[in-house]
Design a protein around this motif. Structure first.
Motif, PDB file in Angstrom:
ATOM      1  N   LEU A 136       0.827  -1.214   0.000  1.00 24.64           N
ATOM      2  CA  LEU A 136       0.000   0.000   0.000  1.00 24.64           C
ATOM      3  C   LEU A 136       0.858   1.259   0.000  1.00 24.64           C
ATOM      4  CD1 LEU A 136      -2.908  -0.974   2.425  1.00 24.64           C
ATOM      5  CD2 LEU A 136      -3.004  -0.709  -0.053  1.00 24.64           C
ATOM      6  N   GLY A 137       1.995   1.210   0.663  1.00 23.66           N
ATOM      7  CA  GLY A 137       2.920   2.343   0.661  1.00 23.66           C
ATOM      8  C   GLY A 137       3.447   2.633  -0.733  1.00 23.66           C
ATOM      9  N   PHE A 138       3.817   1.593  -1.474  1.00 21.44           N
ATOM     10  CA  PHE A 138       4.290   1.786  -2.847  1.00 21.44           C
ATOM     11  C   PHE A 138       3.184   2.338  -3.743  1.00 21.44           C
ATOM     12  CE2 PHE A 138       7.755  -1.410  -1.978  1.00 21.44           C
ATOM     13  CZ  PHE A 138       8.792  -0.490  -2.110  1.00 21.44           C
ATOM     14  N   VAL A 139       1.982   1.838  -3.600  1.00 19.20           N
ATOM     15  CA  VAL A 139       0.857   2.332  -4.403  1.00 19.20           C
ATOM     16  C   VAL A 139       0.596   3.802  -4.085  1.00 19.20           C
ATOM     17  CG1 VAL A 139      -1.636   2.107  -4.776  1.00 19.20           C
ATOM     18  CG2 VAL A 139      -0.199   0.067  -4.697  1.00 19.20           C
ATOM     19  N   LEU A 140       0.601   4.151  -2.827  1.00 15.87           N
ATOM     20  CA  LEU A 140       0.374   5.534  -2.424  1.00 15.87           C
ATOM     21  C   LEU A 140       1.502   6.442  -2.912  1.00 15.87           C
ATOM     22  CD1 LEU A 140      -1.295   7.607  -0.854  1.00 15.87           C
ATOM     23  CD2 LEU A 140       0.015   7.000   1.180  1.00 15.87           C
ATOM     24  N   ALA A 141       2.737   5.994  -2.812  1.00 12.78           N
ATOM     25  CA  ALA A 141       3.877   6.791  -3.274  1.00 12.78           C
ATOM     26  C   ALA A 141       3.782   7.036  -4.769  1.00 12.78           C
ATOM     27  CB  ALA A 141       5.186   6.089  -2.927  1.00 12.78           C
ATOM     28  N   ILE A 180       3.413  10.726  -6.493  1.00 12.57           N
ATOM     29  CA  ILE A 180       4.386  11.216  -7.476  1.00 12.57           C
ATOM     30  C   ILE A 180       3.668  11.656  -8.737  1.00 12.57           C
ATOM     31  CG2 ILE A 180       6.250  10.478  -9.018  1.00 12.57           C
ATOM     32  CD1 ILE A 180       7.283   8.775  -6.639  1.00 12.57           C
ATOM     33  N   LEU A 181       2.735  10.858  -9.227  1.00 13.18           N
ATOM     34  CA  LEU A 181       1.980  11.219 -10.426  1.00 13.18           C
ATOM     35  C   LEU A 181       1.163  12.485 -10.170  1.00 13.18           C
ATOM     36  CD1 LEU A 181       1.392  10.385 -13.296  1.00 13.18           C
ATOM     37  CD2 LEU A 181      -0.515   9.036 -12.446  1.00 13.18           C
ATOM     38  N   TYR A 182       0.561  12.603  -8.988  1.00 12.47           N
ATOM     39  CA  TYR A 182      -0.203  13.803  -8.639  1.00 12.47           C
ATOM     40  C   TYR A 182       0.708  15.034  -8.617  1.00 12.47           C
ATOM     41  CZ  TYR A 182      -3.038  17.038  -5.904  1.00 12.47           C
ATOM     42  OH  TYR A 182      -3.728  18.144  -5.473  1.00 12.47           O
ATOM     43  N   ALA A 183       1.903  14.879  -8.061  1.00 13.86           N
ATOM     44  CA  ALA A 183       2.839  16.006  -8.013  1.00 13.86           C
ATOM     45  C   ALA A 183       3.275  16.423  -9.417  1.00 13.86           C
ATOM     46  CB  ALA A 183       4.061  15.633  -7.173  1.00 13.86           C
ATOM     47  N   LYS A 213      -0.312  18.925 -26.181  1.00 18.20           N
ATOM     48  CA  LYS A 213      -0.131  18.564 -24.776  1.00 18.20           C
ATOM     49  C   LYS A 213      -0.902  17.279 -24.500  1.00 18.20           C
ATOM     50  CE  LYS A 213       0.504  23.233 -23.074  1.00 18.20           C
ATOM     51  NZ  LYS A 213       0.007  24.281 -22.192  1.00 18.20           N
ATOM     52  N   VAL A 214      -0.308  16.425 -23.672  1.00 26.63           N
ATOM     53  CA  VAL A 214      -0.950  15.171 -23.287  1.00 26.63           C
ATOM     54  C   VAL A 214      -0.809  14.984 -21.785  1.00 26.63           C
ATOM     55  CG1 VAL A 214      -0.634  14.009 -25.509  1.00 26.63           C
ATOM     56  CG2 VAL A 214       1.163  13.858 -23.807  1.00 26.63           C
ATOM     57  N   SER A 215      -1.567  14.073 -21.243  1.00 20.80           N
ATOM     58  CA  SER A 215      -1.453  13.762 -19.817  1.00 20.80           C
ATOM     59  C   SER A 215      -0.200  12.923 -19.594  1.00 20.80           C
ATOM     60  CB  SER A 215      -2.684  12.995 -19.344  1.00 20.80           C
ATOM     61  OG  SER A 215      -2.681  11.697 -19.912  1.00 20.80           O
ATOM     62  N   TYR A 216       0.217  12.801 -18.336  1.00 15.78           N
ATOM     63  CA  TYR A 216       1.376  11.977 -18.016  1.00 15.78           C
ATOM     64  C   TYR A 216       1.110  10.515 -18.373  1.00 15.78           C
ATOM     65  CZ  TYR A 216       3.954  15.699 -15.791  1.00 15.78           C
ATOM     66  OH  TYR A 216       4.669  16.839 -15.575  1.00 15.78           O
ATOM     67  N   ALA A 217      -0.098  10.039 -18.123  1.00 17.21           N
ATOM     68  CA  ALA A 217      -0.431   8.649 -18.435  1.00 17.21           C
ATOM     69  C   ALA A 217      -0.366   8.413 -19.941  1.00 17.21           C
ATOM     70  CB  ALA A 217      -1.813   8.303 -17.895  1.00 17.21           C
TER      71      ALA A 217
END
Length: 148
Positions: free
Chosen positions: A32-37, A41-44, A109-113
């Motif tokens: 869960l920590g890795f998923v949250l991290a 990061i993607l949100y940042a 422009k595109v999203s990060y995903a």
């Protein structure tokens, strides 16, 4: 029968159960920590003020590059690809962008995903890290993505 009534035997089982439960809880906490991290990061990245760009360059000759034909499925999966090669984001420059045999035909422009998906599908491949050429209606394209 005497072992069943032995309190030391029950304590060992209880201790083993507690250790197993704590170990399982620890593994779940790490996952869960890795998923949250990853989500943070993607949100940042997404809220950093910059945004990834997607560019398409046209080449006159394929040379010795690997060629990947574009299909309707590619355009459905990557709407930015369709917009730059086929549609509203297409704006070809002159044939002198670094080399006389290639030019930028557009960008958006595109999203990060989407940037990651495009990079994974059409980015550098193999040991030498060469970009494959994509082919559509007789023209050859190099697909580039940038992150701010």
């Amino acid at each position: 029968m005497e072992k069943d009534k032995n309190p030391k035997s029950r304590n060992r089982l209880k201790t083993a159960g507690i250790v197993l439960a704590c170990g399982l809880a620890g593994v779940i906490a790490v996952v869960l920590g890795f998923v949250l991290a990853d989500a943070l990061i993607l949100y940042a990245y997404e809220n950093s003020g910059g945004q990834p760009m997607f560019y398409v360059m046209e080449r006159t000759e394929p040379g010795e590059s690997m060629i990947v034909p574009l299909t309707e499925k590619d355009f459905e999966q990557h709407p930015a690809l369709a917009a730059v090669i086929r549609g509203e984001e297409r704006n070809p420059s002159a044939w002198e962008w670094g080399y006389r045999d290639q030019r930028v035909v557009g960008g958006t422009k595109v999203s990060y995903a989407e940037s990651k998906a495009l990079h994974d599908a059409y980015g550098p491949q193999g040991e030498r890290g060469l970009y494959p050429l994509t082919e559509y209606e007789g023209a050859y394209y190099v697909i580039l993505t940038t992150w701010p």
